[in-house]
Scaffold this active site. Structure first.
Site, PDB file in Angstrom:
ATOM      1  N   ASP A  33       0.828  -1.206   0.000  1.00 49.68           N
ATOM      2  CA  ASP A  33       0.000   0.000   0.000  1.00 49.68           C
ATOM      3  C   ASP A  33       0.868   1.264   0.000  1.00 49.68           C
ATOM      4  OD1 ASP A  33      -2.287   1.470  -0.004  1.00 49.68           O
ATOM      5  OD2 ASP A  33      -2.880   1.023   2.055  1.00 49.68           O
ATOM      6  N   ASN A  81      -9.843  -2.929  -7.580  1.00 52.40           N
ATOM      7  CA  ASN A  81      -8.978  -2.006  -8.341  1.00 52.40           C
ATOM      8  C   ASN A  81      -9.437  -1.808  -9.793  1.00 52.40           C
ATOM      9  OD1 ASN A  81      -5.874  -3.046  -6.692  1.00 52.40           O
ATOM     10  ND2 ASN A  81      -7.272  -1.382  -6.193  1.00 52.40           N
TER      11      ASN A  81
HETATM   12  C1  FPP Z   1      -1.681   0.146  -3.604  1.00 53.84           C
HETATM   13  O1  FPP Z   1      -1.242   1.465  -3.610  1.00 53.84           O
HETATM   14  C2  FPP Z   1      -0.998  -0.607  -4.661  1.00 53.84           C
HETATM   15  C3  FPP Z   1      -1.643  -1.166  -5.738  1.00 53.84           C
HETATM   16  C4  FPP Z   1      -3.076  -1.054  -5.951  1.00 53.84           C
HETATM   17  C5  FPP Z   1      -0.893  -1.865  -6.795  1.00 53.84           C
HETATM   18  C6  FPP Z   1       0.361  -2.562  -6.405  1.00 53.84           C
HETATM   19  C7  FPP Z   1       1.197  -2.694  -7.612  1.00 53.84           C
HETATM   20  C8  FPP Z   1       2.543  -2.645  -7.661  1.00 53.84           C
HETATM   21  C9  FPP Z   1       3.375  -2.584  -6.468  1.00 53.84           C
HETATM   22  C10 FPP Z   1       3.301  -2.647  -8.955  1.00 53.84           C
HETATM   23  C11 FPP Z   1       3.029  -3.745  -9.896  1.00 53.84           C
HETATM   24  C12 FPP Z   1       3.047  -5.097  -9.302  1.00 53.84           C
HETATM   25  C13 FPP Z   1       3.902  -6.078  -9.624  1.00 53.84           C
HETATM   26  C14 FPP Z   1       3.761  -7.404  -9.009  1.00 53.84           C
HETATM   27  C15 FPP Z   1       5.004  -5.896 -10.559  1.00 53.84           C
HETATM   28  P1  FPP Z   1      -2.283   2.644  -3.835  1.00 53.84           P
HETATM   29  O2  FPP Z   1      -2.227   3.047  -5.256  1.00 53.84           O
HETATM   30  O3  FPP Z   1      -3.629   2.231  -3.339  1.00 53.84           O
HETATM   31  O4  FPP Z   1      -1.660   3.748  -2.923  1.00 53.84           O
HETATM   32  P2  FPP Z   1      -2.440   4.894  -2.145  1.00 53.84           P
HETATM   33  O5  FPP Z   1      -3.285   4.223  -1.098  1.00 53.84           O
HETATM   34  O6  FPP Z   1      -1.337   5.705  -1.560  1.00 53.84           O
HETATM   35  O7  FPP Z   1      -3.244   5.652  -3.167  1.00 53.84           O
END
Ligand code: FPP
Length: 260
Positions: A33, A81
């Site tokens: 996150d 998502n």
């Molecule tokens: C949450 O952060 C993260 C995600 C929804 C996606 C996770 C993806 C990656 C780490 C990169 C791609 C994955 C791989 C396996 C290569 P958020 O966007 O919800 O953050 P926020 O809460 O700060 O908005």
């Protein structure tokens, strides 16, 4: 003249936590996150956080293998998502595909077997094909399973398993009395873990959050939960070690009595 004692320099330096190699969790699951917030705090667009986050995935996967973790499950894309802006979904899908292509040699070198859990039929054809190729190419690896939760929702997984069971019972291939926890486990997205790590030992969530967010409701019932303050793109191997040290301080009772 006597000089006042110098303040101990080491007091300001956080000591690297000591990790007991004999008590490494077999199955670690991570809710990655804070990508968006990390990017925003630098005045950048959210997707740059995902890009940097993919680099953290590489570092933590390699470190998990080195430590002897048998299964690492990463929440890469939840079923919720899909409701994000189309551009962000597109970037995440592209990153995933790029990660799978670029990391194949690293996965092979480290003996990592790739697996994906989720409603994979919803993924774009290209991503699906690359995923299938990487899963097939790494199928014989035996050091660790890297389980990517993609288009994953815990409730969906339970409902899908219940449906599979209902169909089999209706078809007469499964007796209702034989529906038990093992039968249920067999019908989850990953089925049975080849390395005996069906249950999650440790869930880590970054960005200081304390929610499970529809992640592994069956597998994580007795998991220890550790919240790390760092946003995922800045989560380091040292932060990971701190989470593992925290886990190792816990007494796991599985509903039994306290040993102390
Ligand atoms: C949450 O952060 C993260 C995600 C929804 C996606 C996770 C993806 C990656 C780490 C990169 C791609 C994955 C791989 C396996 C290569 P958020 O966007 O919800 O953050 P926020 O809460 O700060 O908005």
């Amino acid at each position: 003249m006597t000089r006042a004692a110098e303040p101990a320099l080491t007091s300001a330096v956080a000591a690297e936590p000591v990790i007991d190699p004999a008590r490494i969790p077999r199955h670690v699951a991570i809710i990655m996150d804070g990508n968006g917030r990390w990017a925003k705090s630098r005045g950048w667009i959210r997707t740059r956080g995902h890009e940097r986050g993919a680099e953290t995935v590489r570092a933590i996967t390699t470190e998990s293998v080195r430590l002897g973790v048998k299964r690492l499950t990463l929440y890469a894309f939840s079923s919720e998502n899909w409701s994000r802006p189309a551009h962000e979904v597109e970037v995440l899908m592209r990153l995933l595909e790029r990660f799978l292509r670029q990391e194949l040699p690293v996965l092979q070198e480290n003996g990592v077997r790739l697996q994906a859990i989720g409603q994979l039929a919803r993924l774009p054809e290209r991503v699906r094909r690359t995923l299938d190729g990487t899963i097939a190419a790494t199928a014989a690896n035996t050091r660790m399973v890297l389980s990517l939760a993609i288009s994953y929702g815990g409730r969906d997984e339970l409902v899908d398993a219940a449906r599979a069971i209902a169909r089999e019972v209706a078809a007469g291939t499964l007796a209702a009395d034989d529906v038990d926890a093992d039968a249920f486990q067999d019908r989850l997205y990953a089925g049975r873990c080849p390395f005996g790590a069906d249950q999650v030992d440790l869930v880590i969530r970054t960005a200081g959050e304390l929610r499970m967010s529809n992640f592994l409701p069956w597998q994580a019932i007795y998991a220890e939960f550790v919240s790390a303050a760092a946003f995922w793109p800045e989560f380091t191997v040292a932060d990971y070690h701190a989470c593992l040290a925290d886990y190792q301080r816990r007494e796991r009772r599985f509903g039994g009595v306290c040993a102390r």
